[in-house]
Design an enzyme around this catalytic site. Structure first.
Site, short mmCIF file in Angstrom:
data_model
loop_
_atom_site.label_atom_id
_atom_site.label_comp_id
_atom_site.label_asym_id
_atom_site.label_seq_id
_atom_site.Cartn_x
_atom_site.Cartn_y
_atom_site.Cartn_z
N HIS A 34 42.58 41.41 36.89
CA HIS A 34 42.15 42.76 36.84
C HIS A 34 43.04 43.22 37.88
O HIS A 34 42.70 43.44 39.09
CB HIS A 34 40.58 42.88 37.15
CG HIS A 34 39.62 42.69 35.98
ND1 HIS A 34 39.66 43.33 34.79
CD2 HIS A 34 38.76 41.67 35.90
CE1 HIS A 34 38.99 42.91 34.08
NE2 HIS A 34 38.19 41.93 34.66
N LYS A 67 41.09 45.88 29.01
CA LYS A 67 40.23 46.62 28.07
C LYS A 67 40.32 48.02 27.69
O LYS A 67 39.75 48.71 27.97
CB LYS A 67 38.92 46.38 28.64
CG LYS A 67 38.34 44.99 28.89
CD LYS A 67 36.67 44.98 29.38
CE LYS A 67 36.46 43.62 29.45
NZ LYS A 67 36.75 43.03 30.79
N ASP A 75 41.10 53.75 24.69
CA ASP A 75 41.49 55.13 24.30
C ASP A 75 42.25 55.49 23.11
O ASP A 75 42.50 54.49 22.39
CB ASP A 75 42.30 55.84 25.56
CG ASP A 75 41.78 57.08 25.80
OD1 ASP A 75 41.63 58.10 24.91
OD2 ASP A 75 41.48 57.61 27.15
N THR A 94 47.38 57.83 24.42
CA THR A 94 47.00 57.66 25.90
C THR A 94 47.26 55.97 26.03
O THR A 94 47.80 55.85 27.17
CB THR A 94 45.78 58.04 26.10
OG1 THR A 94 45.33 59.16 25.69
CG2 THR A 94 45.16 57.81 27.58
N1 5IU Z 1 34.38 39.49 30.83
C1 5IU Z 1 33.17 39.20 30.78
N2 5IU Z 1 32.55 39.37 29.53
C2 5IU Z 1 33.01 40.16 28.61
C3 5IU Z 1 34.36 40.52 28.54
C4 5IU Z 1 35.21 40.36 29.94
O1 5IU Z 1 32.63 38.44 31.63
O2 5IU Z 1 32.47 40.19 27.65
I1 5IU Z 1 35.40 41.60 27.13
C5 5IU Z 1 35.16 39.43 32.41
C6 5IU Z 1 34.66 39.92 33.29
C7 5IU Z 1 35.26 38.98 34.47
C8 5IU Z 1 35.19 37.61 33.51
O3 5IU Z 1 36.47 39.33 34.83
O4 5IU Z 1 35.48 38.18 32.15
C9 5IU Z 1 34.10 36.88 34.10
O5 5IU Z 1 33.87 36.58 35.28
P1 5IU Z 1 32.55 35.66 35.91
O6 5IU Z 1 33.01 34.15 35.31
O7 5IU Z 1 32.62 35.79 37.30
O8 5IU Z 1 31.35 36.00 35.26
#
Ligand code: 5IU
Length: 486
Positions: free
Chosen positions: A288, A319, A322, A326
């Site tokens: 991220h 994710k 838009d 964009t």
């Molecule tokens: N993430 C989720 N669930 C989802 C989606 C993305 O957990 O439905 I789309 C991402 C958010 C985070 C990672 O960056 O996956 C999960 O992290 P943890 O294992 O710390 O919960």
């Protein structure tokens, strides 16, 4: 060519014996083409041959991989009036901090020049830097191809490598000229073959099947005219059309891992340290990038280097959500320029197929960029229902040149080319305080038929991240082995 090979031999650019390579491997041949610069006539000759070997390539500039190939590129530039670019190894710490010197136009084509290619990583590094500067790099030329997989690796990255000489051709010619014994030729040939073979062997030995997997009527089915087993990553690598899917499955098989690390940390140093320490255990690192407190473009450069070193893909969990116009700017532009460095990104299907068109346009048609659609989420009370999920799968089917699979909590598509990435994974089921729900690797891979487990805090919050990542990797792989052998 005979004359050239003889000259290279005579000046000591090719040596035979027992040499320990950087990798630790013992090689019967040592190649050191740096010495060519001490023989100006030979340097000019070699440069002409490099130029001639790339006659079919289209380009308006040349760029040598530092350092040995720099004078070769210079000779080509001067003799044929082709402008040259220089790729810096380190940015200057004063002035413009440019990594590419020389004048070029956006989308102009550059030929990469190299002296010797083994795995292709130096050519690739140069290509990636040039691509970052919006210079098209689809061709490279090398004096000597050591035939150790570099050509194939570069082809995967959209670079066609032409060579003046190959290692086998060199030793065969030297033997014909009575410069080396036939036994040396055989040794070198065996070395080349066993290098390739050991890669293959490694892969098959590491395939993770404790007993040979048989393809029976029950364990296989026909999909799009292709017979495939239910979950074998290797077979799916072979039948997958998209470069990124193939690469991902190949990495998973060769490293025996279906673990994607979710590196949700806020400092660049922590991100890079995680990627470097856990890189050998994962098939992908999910970022991220916008949560870094101290983001700078250097971080993603370093992350790409680490990804190349440990052979994993980078997945920016952006994710997108838009309209096409964009997301086009969000993907390629802004502060993060995601499409420059991230192999995979993801998008919500909510806006409809325009979002895919926008992202695809921003990727500039690069075959090594791909997208996952979010078909399901791991969170409690999320709004993705069956209708939404099915429409998402249909959208993926219609955009197979860019969409390679899904974020989901269970297998949503029967197409073996679709990859299923599942977040919300811990070694024990559970939840967090903000709606996240956790499943185990076994549940996700074996019971729900997904392909990749995405693990964040299960690893990052641990006092021993390496140990914890190993536990996730082993659990995910064991679940896969059980799935495909049941
Ligand atoms: N993430 C989720 N669930 C989802 C989606 C993305 O957990 O439905 I789309 C991402 C958010 C985070 C990672 O960056 O996956 C999960 O992290 P943890 O294992 O710390 O919960």
């Amino acid at each position: 060519m005979k004359e050239l090979i003889l000259k290279l031999f005579e000046i000591g650019a090719l040596k035979f014996g027992q040499f320990k390579l950087k990798s630790g491997m013992i090689s019967p041949v040592y190649v050191d083409l740096r010495v060519i610069i001490s023989y100006p006539k030979l340097l000019a000759e070699v440069s002409e041959l490099l130029w001639a070997a790339s006659s079919k390539a289209e380009y308006s500039t040349v760029c040598g991989v530092p350092y040995t190939a720099l004078p070769m590129a210079t000779c080509i530039s001067v003799s044929h009036s082709i402008p040259m670019l220089i790729r810096r190894k380190e940015a200057k710490d004063y002035g413009t901090k440019k990594m590419v010197e020389g004048y070029y136009e956006e989308n102009s084509k550059c030929l990469i020049v190299e002296d010797v290619v083994t795995t292709g990583s130096s050519v690739l590094e140069t290509a990636e830097l040039l691509r970052k500067h919006k210079i098209v790099t689809s061709d490279a030329v090398v004096l000597l191809d050591r035939q150790q997989g570099g050509k194939e690796k570069l082809a995967e990255k959209g670079i066609s490598l032409r060579s003046v000489l190959t290692l086998v051709e060199v030793v065969e010619n030297l033997c014909e000229m009575n410069k080396i014994e036939k036994t040396v030729v055989d040794e070198v040939k065996q070395f080349v073959a066993s290098n390739n073979k050991s890669l293959e062997k490694n892969e098959s030995e590491k395939s993770g099947f404790p007993f040979k997997q048989k393809e029976t009527a029950a364990s296989s089915r026909i999909y799009g005219g292709v017979r495939c087993d239910r979950g074998g990553y290797r077979k799916r690598a072979v039948l997958s059309k998209h470069l990124v899917t193939r690469k991902l499955f190949e990495i998973m098989e060769s490293k025996q891992t279906n673990l994607c690390l979710s590196a949700d940390v806020v400092s660049s140093a922590d991100l890079l340290d995680l990627a470097d320490t856990l890189g050998p255990l994962v098939c992908a690192v999910k970022t991220h990038i916008d949560i870094l407190d101290d983001f700078s473009p250097k971080v993603v450069d370093q992350l790409v280097e680490i990804a190349n070193k440990h052979n994993f893909l980078i997945f920016e969990d952006r994710k997108f959500a838009d309209i096409g116009n964009t997301v086009k700017s969000q993907y390629a532009g802004g502060a993060y320029k995601i499409s420059d460095w991230s192999d995979i990104t993801n998008a919500h299907s909510l806006p409809g197929s325009g979002i895919i068109e926008g992202l695809k346009a921003a990727s500039g048609g690069r075959k090594d960029r791909a997208c996952l659609l979010i078909a399901e989420m791991s969170t409690k009370n999320n709004l993705a229902n069956d209708v939404y999920k099915e429409a998402t799968v249909k959208m993926a089917e219609e955009h197979g040149d860019f969409v390679i699979g899904f974020i989901c909590t269970s297998k949503v598509s029967k197409n073996p080319q679709h990859v299923h990435f599942t977040p919300g994974v811990k070694l024990k089921p559970g939840k967090d305080a903000m709606g996240q729900q956790y499943l185990t690797p076994d549940e996700v891979i074996k019971n729900r038929g997904c392909d990749v487990i995405i693990v964040g805090r299960g690893i990052t919050d641990s006092a021993n991240r390496l140990q914890e990542a190993t536990a996730f990797r082993n659990a995910g792989w064991a679940a896969y082995v059980q799935r495909v052998s049941s």
